[in-house]
Design a protein around this motif. Sequence first.
Motif, PDB file in Angstrom:
ATOM      1  N   ALA A  24      36.262  37.097  33.301  1.00  0.00           N
ATOM      2  CA  ALA A  24      35.592  37.457  32.046  1.00  0.00           C
ATOM      3  C   ALA A  24      35.087  38.894  32.090  1.00  0.00           C
ATOM      4  N   ILE A  25      34.458  39.289  33.213  1.00  0.00           N
ATOM      5  CA  ILE A  25      33.861  40.619  33.310  1.00  0.00           C
ATOM      6  C   ILE A  25      34.924  41.705  33.498  1.00  0.00           C
ATOM      7  N   GLY A  26      35.906  41.451  34.335  1.00  0.00           N
ATOM      8  CA  GLY A  26      36.920  42.469  34.620  1.00  0.00           C
ATOM      9  C   GLY A  26      38.190  42.336  33.805  1.00  0.00           C
ATOM     10  N   GLY A  27      38.569  41.107  33.464  1.00  0.00           N
ATOM     11  CA  GLY A  27      39.839  40.895  32.784  1.00  0.00           C
ATOM     12  C   GLY A  27      39.775  41.054  31.276  1.00  0.00           C
ATOM     13  N   LEU A  28      38.712  40.558  30.656  1.00  0.00           N
ATOM     14  CA  LEU A  28      38.622  40.652  29.195  1.00  0.00           C
ATOM     15  C   LEU A  28      38.596  42.095  28.690  1.00  0.00           C
ATOM     16  N   PRO A  29      37.846  43.009  29.329  1.00  0.00           N
ATOM     17  CA  PRO A  29      37.920  44.402  28.873  1.00  0.00           C
ATOM     18  C   PRO A  29      39.331  44.983  29.005  1.00  0.00           C
ATOM     19  N   GLY A  71      51.951  50.336  28.257  1.00  0.00           N
ATOM     20  CA  GLY A  71      52.116  50.836  29.618  1.00  0.00           C
ATOM     21  C   GLY A  71      52.204  49.674  30.581  1.00  0.00           C
ATOM     22  N   THR A  72      52.014  49.970  31.833  1.00  0.00           N
ATOM     23  CA  THR A  72      52.075  48.917  32.846  1.00  0.00           C
ATOM     24  C   THR A  72      50.917  47.948  32.713  1.00  0.00           C
ATOM     25  N   ASP A  73      49.821  48.390  32.103  1.00  0.00           N
ATOM     26  CA  ASP A  73      48.681  47.503  31.896  1.00  0.00           C
ATOM     27  C   ASP A  73      49.032  46.353  30.956  1.00  0.00           C
ATOM     28  N   LEU A  74      50.030  46.545  30.107  1.00  0.00           N
ATOM     29  CA  LEU A  74      50.447  45.485  29.189  1.00  0.00           C
ATOM     30  C   LEU A  74      50.902  44.254  29.971  1.00  0.00           C
ATOM     31  N   LEU A  75      51.699  44.460  30.986  1.00  0.00           N
ATOM     32  CA  LEU A  75      52.173  43.348  31.805  1.00  0.00           C
ATOM     33  C   LEU A  75      51.011  42.665  32.519  1.00  0.00           C
ATOM     34  N   ALA A  76      50.086  43.459  33.038  1.00  0.00           N
ATOM     35  CA  ALA A  76      48.924  42.885  33.722  1.00  0.00           C
ATOM     36  C   ALA A  76      48.055  42.109  32.749  1.00  0.00           C
ATOM     37  N   GLY A  77      47.839  42.643  31.558  1.00  0.00           N
ATOM     38  CA  GLY A  77      47.047  41.935  30.545  1.00  0.00           C
ATOM     39  C   GLY A  77      47.680  40.617  30.148  1.00  0.00           C
ATOM     40  N   MET A  78      48.995  40.649  29.955  1.00  0.00           N
ATOM     41  CA  MET A  78      49.708  39.406  29.611  1.00  0.00           C
ATOM     42  C   MET A  78      49.607  38.411  30.759  1.00  0.00           C
ATOM     43  N   SER A  79      49.661  38.893  31.986  1.00  0.00           N
ATOM     44  CA  SER A  79      49.574  38.009  33.150  1.00  0.00           C
ATOM     45  C   SER A  79      48.194  37.368  33.255  1.00  0.00           C
ATOM     46  N   ILE A  80      47.156  38.128  32.967  1.00  0.00           N
ATOM     47  CA  ILE A  80      45.802  37.579  33.009  1.00  0.00           C
ATOM     48  C   ILE A  80      45.639  36.498  31.948  1.00  0.00           C
ATOM     49  N   VAL A  81      46.094  36.780  30.731  1.00  0.00           N
ATOM     50  CA  VAL A  81      45.986  35.794  29.649  1.00  0.00           C
ATOM     51  C   VAL A  81      46.787  34.543  29.993  1.00  0.00           C
ATOM     52  N   THR A  82      47.996  34.712  30.478  1.00  0.00           N
ATOM     53  CA  THR A  82      48.841  33.569  30.825  1.00  0.00           C
ATOM     54  C   THR A  82      48.236  32.756  31.957  1.00  0.00           C
ATOM     55  N   GLY A  95      45.096  32.551  32.779  1.00  0.00           N
ATOM     56  CA  GLY A  95      43.929  31.853  32.240  1.00  0.00           C
ATOM     57  C   GLY A  95      44.322  30.654  31.401  1.00  0.00           C
ATOM     58  N   ALA A  96      45.353  30.819  30.573  1.00  0.00           N
ATOM     59  CA  ALA A  96      45.816  29.708  29.725  1.00  0.00           C
ATOM     60  C   ALA A  96      46.347  28.550  30.570  1.00  0.00           C
ATOM     61  N   LEU A  97      46.927  28.850  31.711  1.00  0.00           N
ATOM     62  CA  LEU A  97      47.460  27.812  32.595  1.00  0.00           C
ATOM     63  C   LEU A  97      46.401  27.273  33.560  1.00  0.00           C
ATOM     64  N   GLY A  98      45.189  27.853  33.502  1.00  0.00           N
ATOM     65  CA  GLY A  98      44.131  27.401  34.395  1.00  0.00           C
ATOM     66  C   GLY A  98      44.269  27.919  35.819  1.00  0.00           C
ATOM     67  N   GLU A  99      45.071  28.941  36.005  1.00  0.00           N
ATOM     68  CA  GLU A  99      45.271  29.545  37.328  1.00  0.00           C
ATOM     69  C   GLU A  99      44.305  30.715  37.489  1.00  0.00           C
ATOM     70  N   TRP A 100      43.035  30.391  37.684  1.00  0.00           N
ATOM     71  CA  TRP A 100      41.994  31.409  37.721  1.00  0.00           C
ATOM     72  C   TRP A 100      42.071  32.284  38.957  1.00  0.00           C
ATOM     73  N   LEU A 101      42.541  31.759  40.060  1.00  0.00           N
ATOM     74  CA  LEU A 101      42.697  32.580  41.257  1.00  0.00           C
ATOM     75  C   LEU A 101      43.757  33.654  41.024  1.00  0.00           C
ATOM     76  N   VAL A 102      44.854  33.286  40.376  1.00  0.00           N
ATOM     77  CA  VAL A 102      45.915  34.254  40.060  1.00  0.00           C
ATOM     78  C   VAL A 102      45.375  35.331  39.122  1.00  0.00           C
ATOM     79  N   ALA A 103      44.628  34.906  38.097  1.00  0.00           N
ATOM     80  CA  ALA A 103      44.055  35.870  37.152  1.00  0.00           C
ATOM     81  C   ALA A 103      43.106  36.827  37.871  1.00  0.00           C
ATOM     82  N   ALA A 104      42.296  36.287  38.795  1.00  0.00           N
ATOM     83  CA  ALA A 104      41.356  37.135  39.535  1.00  0.00           C
ATOM     84  C   ALA A 104      42.096  38.115  40.439  1.00  0.00           C
ATOM     85  N   ILE A 105      43.167  37.682  41.045  1.00  0.00           N
ATOM     86  CA  ILE A 105      43.947  38.581  41.911  1.00  0.00           C
ATOM     87  C   ILE A 105      44.551  39.717  41.094  1.00  0.00           C
TER      88      ILE A 105
END
Length: 190
Positions: A61-66, A81-92, A94-104
């Motif tokens: 929430a603190i690092g990924g949402l911004p 840019g390359t951040d687009l792929l990272a942003g999509m990965s964080i959202v995906t 989170g949607a799948l409940g893979e919070w460790l992956v999102a945090a990494i």
Amino acid sequence: MATLDDPRTDSPARARLRAFLSSAQGRVAAATLAAILIHLVLATSGASDPWPDLPLYLVVAIGGLPLVWQVARGIVRREAGTDLLAGMSIVTAGALGEWLVAAIIVLMLAGGEALEEAASARASEVLDALAKRAPALAHRMTADGLADIPAADVEIGDLVVVLPHEICPVDGEVIDGHGTMDESYLTGEP
């Protein structure tokens, strides 16, 4: 007791760590790493849900949402840019409940940005040190002998004398004499 901010205990490693943590992204990366470690300790100790994932929820929430918000603004401005792929990965993740992956992913992005900022700051410091080392005066050979002039006033065709242990004030061609020059400040070589 010495602290991280104590200049008496300043080592190169400590200075690099301070530079890393001085940026917002460095603090996000450090918090994310701490949250991942807390998650792993809680998950392996048999803590019941939702406690092991709680630190991950916070850092995503603190690092990924911004980051996701920044990526969304970039899409609206048609800047991807390359951040687009990272942003999509964080959202995906989170949607799948893979919070460790999102945090990494947050850790990788924040850490990369913080390292880039620290490297840029270090490069600026080296360039500033090089500029401060530049001599202000040059010894121009005239008919009457040597005349000290501002280095900026040296013109093409002037004969300049560089005395022992001085820093060469301008680029030029050696036409007489011999010596050695320390080019390590310019080339970065030791």
